[in-house]
Design a protein around this motif. Structure first.
Motif, PDB file in Angstrom:
ATOM      1  N   UNK A  14       0.783  -1.223   0.000  1.00 46.57           N
ATOM      2  CA  UNK A  14       0.000   0.000   0.000  1.00 46.57           C
ATOM      3  C   UNK A  14       0.820   1.279   0.000  1.00 46.57           C
ATOM      4  N   UNK A  15       2.127   1.166  -0.025  1.00 44.68           N
ATOM      5  CA  UNK A  15       2.990   2.353   0.003  1.00 44.68           C
ATOM      6  C   UNK A  15       3.087   2.908  -1.412  1.00 44.68           C
ATOM      7  N   UNK A  16       2.637   4.132  -1.596  1.00 47.55           N
ATOM      8  CA  UNK A  16       2.562   4.700  -2.946  1.00 47.55           C
ATOM      9  C   UNK A  16       3.919   4.906  -3.602  1.00 47.55           C
ATOM     10  N   UNK A  17       4.996   4.969  -2.822  1.00 47.75           N
ATOM     11  CA  UNK A  17       6.325   5.188  -3.403  1.00 47.75           C
ATOM     12  C   UNK A  17       7.061   3.895  -3.753  1.00 47.75           C
ATOM     13  N   UNK A  18       6.584   2.757  -3.275  1.00 49.45           N
ATOM     14  CA  UNK A  18       7.308   1.506  -3.532  1.00 49.45           C
ATOM     15  C   UNK A  18       7.408   1.195  -5.012  1.00 49.45           C
ATOM     16  N   UNK A  19       6.400   1.569  -5.760  1.00 48.90           N
ATOM     17  CA  UNK A  19       6.447   1.323  -7.200  1.00 48.90           C
ATOM     18  C   UNK A  19       7.581   2.053  -7.885  1.00 48.90           C
ATOM     19  N   UNK A  26       4.012   0.655 -10.907  1.00 48.96           N
ATOM     20  CA  UNK A  26       3.175   1.409  -9.977  1.00 48.96           C
ATOM     21  C   UNK A  26       3.100   0.713  -8.621  1.00 48.96           C
ATOM     22  N   UNK A  27       2.535   1.393  -7.635  1.00 51.46           N
ATOM     23  CA  UNK A  27       2.392   0.775  -6.311  1.00 51.46           C
ATOM     24  C   UNK A  27       1.463  -0.437  -6.376  1.00 51.46           C
ATOM     25  N   UNK A  28       0.450  -0.392  -7.243  1.00 49.77           N
ATOM     26  CA  UNK A  28      -0.443  -1.545  -7.390  1.00 49.77           C
ATOM     27  C   UNK A  28       0.306  -2.727  -8.008  1.00 49.77           C
ATOM     28  N   UNK A  29       1.117  -2.434  -9.021  1.00 45.09           N
ATOM     29  CA  UNK A  29       1.917  -3.498  -9.642  1.00 45.09           C
ATOM     30  C   UNK A  29       2.930  -4.056  -8.649  1.00 45.09           C
ATOM     31  N   UNK A  30       3.506  -3.190  -7.829  1.00 45.64           N
ATOM     32  CA  UNK A  30       4.422  -3.620  -6.773  1.00 45.64           C
ATOM     33  C   UNK A  30       3.726  -4.618  -5.857  1.00 45.64           C
ATOM     34  N   UNK A  31       2.559  -4.239  -5.358  1.00 48.45           N
ATOM     35  CA  UNK A  31       1.850  -5.105  -4.412  1.00 48.45           C
ATOM     36  C   UNK A  31       1.487  -6.443  -5.044  1.00 48.45           C
TER      37      UNK A  31
END
Length: 163
Positions: A14-19, A26-31
Motif C-alpha cells: 500500500x505504500x505509494x512510493x514503492x512502485x 506502480x504501487x499496485x503493480x508492486x503489491x
C-alpha cells in the motif's frame, strides 16, 4: 508435506512510493508482484515470520488476508512503520503480533539489535535496512531487496550468518 519456517521483511504493501523505488512499476503493480512471489514460494503447511513494515496504510492491511490464506501460520514482528494497534494486524490475518521472536538460536527483529546483544543470540535475522547489509556476518537482513522479493527459509537465513 512438512512444515517449514520462512522469514521476510519490508513488504510495504500500500505504500505509494514503492512502485518507484522497487522495479515493479506502480504501487499496485508492486503489491501484486510481491504477492505473486509470496504465493510461488510458500506452502500451506508453512509458518511465515514477517519482520516488520508489512502494510503502509489501511489498503495495505486489507491485502493481508490473501497472504494468510496461503500458509498455516503468519506472525508479525512489528516494525517502525507498523503503527496500527495490534488488533488491526490480528484482524488482518496474523496469528501473533510481537516485538521479537527467538527461534532456532536466532533472534528475529525488525530493526537490527545492538551489537552488545549479539552475545545472547548468535544470529540476528532482521529487516529495516532494505538493500544495505551490516558488516558483521551475524546480522542477516531479510528485507525483500535481499531475498529476490520473496520469503526465504529461516534455516537458510541462519546459514548465511554461519557460512
Amino acid at each position: 508435506m512438512s512444515a517449514r519456517f520462512l522469514v521476510t521483511a519490508d513488504l510495504h504493501l500500500g505504500h505509494r512510493l514503492m512502485g518507484s523505488v522497487r522495479p515493479f512499476g506502480s504501487s499496485e503493480e508492486h503489491d501484486e508482484e510481491i504477492f505473486r512471489r509470496f504465493a510461488e514460494t510458500v506452502r500451506i503447511a508453512d509458518t511465515v515470520y514477517m519482520l516488520g513494515d508489512v502494510a503502509w496504510n489501511a489498503h495495505g492491511l486489507s491485502q493481508l488476508p490473501r497472504y494468510r490464506a496461503l500458509v498455516r501460520k503468519m506472525v508479525l514482528v512489528m516494525g517502525n512503520h507498523d503503527t496500527h494497534k495490534a488488533h488491526r494486524y490480528l484482524d488482518a490475518g496474523f496469528d501473533d503480533v510481537c516485538a521479537c521472536v527467538q527461534k532456532d538460536g536466532a533472534l528475529l527483529t525488525h530493526i537490527p539489535i545492538h551489537t552488545d546483544q549479539l552475545g545472547r543470540w548468535p544470529v540476528n535475522i532482521h529487516g529495516h535496512t532494505h538493500a544495505r547489509r551490516m558488516s558483521d556476518p551475524r546480522y542477516v537482513c531479510v528485507s525483500l531487496e535481499q531475498t529476490d522479493y520473496r520469503p526465504i527459509l529461516l534455516d537458510h537465513a541462519i546459514a548465511r550468518a554461519t557460512s
